[in-house]
Design a protein around this motif. Structure first.
Motif, short mmCIF file in Angstrom:
data_model
loop_
_atom_site.label_atom_id
_atom_site.label_comp_id
_atom_site.label_asym_id
_atom_site.label_seq_id
_atom_site.Cartn_x
_atom_site.Cartn_y
_atom_site.Cartn_z
N TYR A 55 4.11 18.68 -1.75
CA TYR A 55 3.71 17.59 -0.86
C TYR A 55 2.70 16.68 -1.53
N LYS A 56 1.85 17.23 -2.37
CA LYS A 56 0.90 16.39 -3.09
C LYS A 56 1.62 15.41 -4.01
N ILE A 57 2.64 15.89 -4.72
CA ILE A 57 3.39 15.02 -5.63
C ILE A 57 4.14 13.95 -4.85
N ILE A 58 4.82 14.33 -3.76
CA ILE A 58 5.56 13.37 -2.94
C ILE A 58 4.60 12.33 -2.38
N TYR A 59 3.46 12.78 -1.91
CA TYR A 59 2.45 11.88 -1.34
C TYR A 59 2.02 10.85 -2.39
N THR A 60 1.76 11.31 -3.62
CA THR A 60 1.30 10.40 -4.67
C THR A 60 2.39 9.42 -5.07
N ILE A 61 3.63 9.86 -5.15
CA ILE A 61 4.75 8.96 -5.50
C ILE A 61 4.89 7.86 -4.45
N ILE A 62 4.77 8.21 -3.19
CA ILE A 62 4.86 7.20 -2.12
C ILE A 62 3.71 6.20 -2.25
N GLU A 63 2.51 6.69 -2.55
CA GLU A 63 1.37 5.79 -2.73
C GLU A 63 1.63 4.80 -3.87
N ILE A 64 2.12 5.30 -5.01
CA ILE A 64 2.38 4.42 -6.15
C ILE A 64 3.45 3.40 -5.80
N ALA A 65 4.49 3.83 -5.09
CA ALA A 65 5.56 2.90 -4.69
C ALA A 65 5.02 1.80 -3.80
N THR B 223 3.40 -3.85 -3.08
CA THR B 223 2.36 -4.81 -2.71
C THR B 223 2.03 -5.75 -3.86
N GLY B 224 2.00 -5.21 -5.07
CA GLY B 224 1.62 -6.02 -6.21
C GLY B 224 2.72 -6.92 -6.74
N LEU B 225 3.98 -6.48 -6.63
CA LEU B 225 5.06 -7.23 -7.24
C LEU B 225 5.71 -8.24 -6.29
N PHE B 226 5.73 -7.93 -5.01
CA PHE B 226 6.47 -8.78 -4.08
C PHE B 226 5.57 -9.54 -3.10
N GLY B 227 4.27 -9.40 -3.24
CA GLY B 227 3.37 -10.13 -2.35
C GLY B 227 2.73 -11.28 -3.08
N GLU B 228 2.85 -12.48 -2.55
CA GLU B 228 2.29 -13.64 -3.25
C GLU B 228 0.77 -13.58 -3.26
N ARG B 229 0.18 -13.43 -2.07
CA ARG B 229 -1.28 -13.33 -2.01
C ARG B 229 -1.77 -11.90 -2.22
N PHE B 230 -0.99 -10.96 -1.76
CA PHE B 230 -1.41 -9.56 -1.91
C PHE B 230 -1.31 -9.09 -3.36
N ALA B 231 -0.63 -9.89 -4.20
CA ALA B 231 -0.54 -9.52 -5.61
C ALA B 231 -1.91 -9.51 -6.28
N ARG B 232 -2.85 -10.24 -5.70
CA ARG B 232 -4.19 -10.30 -6.29
C ARG B 232 -5.03 -9.07 -5.97
N VAL B 233 -4.62 -8.27 -4.99
CA VAL B 233 -5.47 -7.16 -4.56
C VAL B 233 -4.95 -5.81 -5.02
N PHE B 234 -3.76 -5.77 -5.60
CA PHE B 234 -3.20 -4.45 -5.91
C PHE B 234 -4.01 -3.68 -6.94
N PRO B 235 -4.76 -4.28 -7.90
CA PRO B 235 -5.58 -3.44 -8.80
C PRO B 235 -6.61 -2.60 -8.04
N PHE B 236 -7.16 -3.15 -6.95
CA PHE B 236 -8.13 -2.37 -6.18
C PHE B 236 -7.48 -1.16 -5.53
N LEU B 237 -6.19 -1.27 -5.25
CA LEU B 237 -5.50 -0.13 -4.65
C LEU B 237 -5.40 1.04 -5.61
N TYR B 238 -5.35 0.76 -6.91
CA TYR B 238 -5.34 1.84 -7.89
C TYR B 238 -6.66 2.62 -7.87
N ILE B 239 -7.78 1.92 -7.60
CA ILE B 239 -9.07 2.61 -7.49
C ILE B 239 -9.05 3.58 -6.32
#
Length: 421
Positions: free
Chosen positions: A86-96, A101-117
């Protein structure tokens, strides 16, 4: 997921609140228009929709980014803590969700690096150190991949000077972002290590408390058994003999009054001895045996009682240069009391010597008699000797006993005083 953390059971509520604050800031950043409009890369969804204008999914891409960001935020409320799958599945969903958010969002593309933090922070709560290092490296690699992909899309529509500036800004941003990930990882490891140390310390304290309670109960039980043995051996014996003397006196009272009076006198002596045994047992059970007396005065009283009971005048020397802590006074008093009791019962001595001195930060007690002695290999398991040894060791001291059949007995106690001042 079958095993998760609820809000009220989150290991670090402050981190959960900080995560929500960070997500709120990223959402505000997404709403604010970018200051450098001319350097903004062309979003991927515009490229896709430009190549396939008839696709209806193009209208859903911005909303999909919003839903992905909301779903990523809500996932912070449920953290898997047991099952590795479940930990691995949970992390894969988070990365997806981060990639969407980063690739298909025009304005949200600017915030996706913070999501990695946030991803690295959550991984520290659910994975061990190897998993944390892997996800931190993976987050940085995905960030570089996404940045490079956007640079390639941007290079098709920008001048060489703009491409150079964008590359320079991307490089600086990548370095800052990598250092931020390392800082978050180190901070979380330090916080988790401190928490783990506190938990281990709490468990150790609880075990120590339970152990102390068991020792106290065991000591209480042993003390009760010792008193019971003393009552059985001394008081019980005296009362039994007293009863026999009284029965004999009653039988001879009519026929031989003189002899009956002799038995009555013996019965009176036995009664006095029984009373003395009771008083000694009560004195032994006192929590504060010195009763506001000084140590030298209390030991002098013990020696005087010993003289009255056994007819032996002890030779003693007491030289205490300064007052001692209460725990040492009690221990020395009990050791002296137990030693004199053993001499009275078993030694058959005619001479007793006691020396109590303090020299060079050390207290020394020596009790010696010229009695019949005993074999150390066969007579060191008694409760009295164990009690004296335990009292000495509890104060960090040394307990030694020298004896042999026909050679008397010598007890030496050394207790350091420097750490107790």
């Amino acid at each position: 997921m079958n095993s998760h953390l609820k809000i009220n059971k989150h290991p670090f509520p402050s981190l959960l609140y900080l995560e929500w604050i960070l997500l709120t800031i990223t959402a505000l950043i997404a709403v604010i228009p970018p200051p450098l409009r001319r350097f903004r890369p062309k979003p991927i969804e515009q490229s896709i929709c430009g190549a396939f204008p008839d696709l209806s999914v193009c209208n859903l891409l911005p909303e999909l980014s919003i839903y992905s960001l909301v779903g990523f935020a809500l996932m912070g409320l449920l953290l898997p803590i047991k099952s590795k799958k479940y930990k691995i599945i949970y992390t894969i969903i988070e990365i997806a969700l981060i990639l969407i958010t980063g690739l298909f969002g025009e304005r949200f593309a600017r915030v996706f690096p913070f999501l990695y933090i946030i991803l690295v922070t959550r991984s520290c709560l659910i994975f061990n150190l190897p998993g944390r290092l892997f996800l931190t490296s993976l987050s940085f690699a995905l960030f570089l991949f996404t940045t490079q992909l956007k640079y390639q899309l941007f290079s098709f529509q920008a001048s060489p000077q703009a491409q150079e500036r964008f590359r320079f800004l991307s490089l600086n941003w990548s370095l800052v972002f990598g250092l931020s990930l390392v800082f978050v990882l180190l901070m979380m490891n330090a916080v988790l290590s401190e928490r783990h140390s506190r938990e281990k310390l709490a468990i150790a304290n609880e075990k120590l408390r339970e152990y102390a309670m068991r020792i106290e109960n065991q000591a209480t039980l042993e003390e009760r058994n010792r008193i019971a043995r003393e009552i059985h051996d001394s008081l019980g014996h005296s009362l039994t003999a007293l009863n026999l003397q009284l029965e004999t006196a009653l039988k001879l009272w009519q026929s031989n009054p003189g002899k009956a009076e002799t038995f009555l006198a013996t019965a009176k002596e036995l009664g006095s001895k029984a009373l003395k045994d009771v008083r000694q047992s009560v004195s032994t059970m006192r929590s504060n045996p010195l009763q506001e007396q000084s140590l030298d005065g209390a030991i002098a009283s013990l020696l005087e009682n010993f003289h009255r009971s056994n007819g032996i005048l002890p030779i003693y020397q007491i030289n205490l240069e300064y007052p001692l802590p209460p725990e040492i006074n009690t221990a020395i008093y009990r050791i002296t009391q137990e030693s004199l009791t053993n001499i009275s019962k078993y030694a058959y001595a005619t001479e007793v010597r006691l020396e109590l001195t303090t020299t060079r930060g050390n207290l020394r007690l020596i009790i010696q008699d010229n009695g019949r002695g005993f074999d150390l290999g066969q007579n060191t398991t008694g409760f009295g000797l164990h009690s004296m040894r335990d009292r000495t060791l509890a104060l960090g001291g040394e307990f030694n006993i020298n004896s042999a059949p026909g050679s008397g007995c010598k007890i030496t106690v050394n207790i350091p005083l420097m750490r107790l001042k």
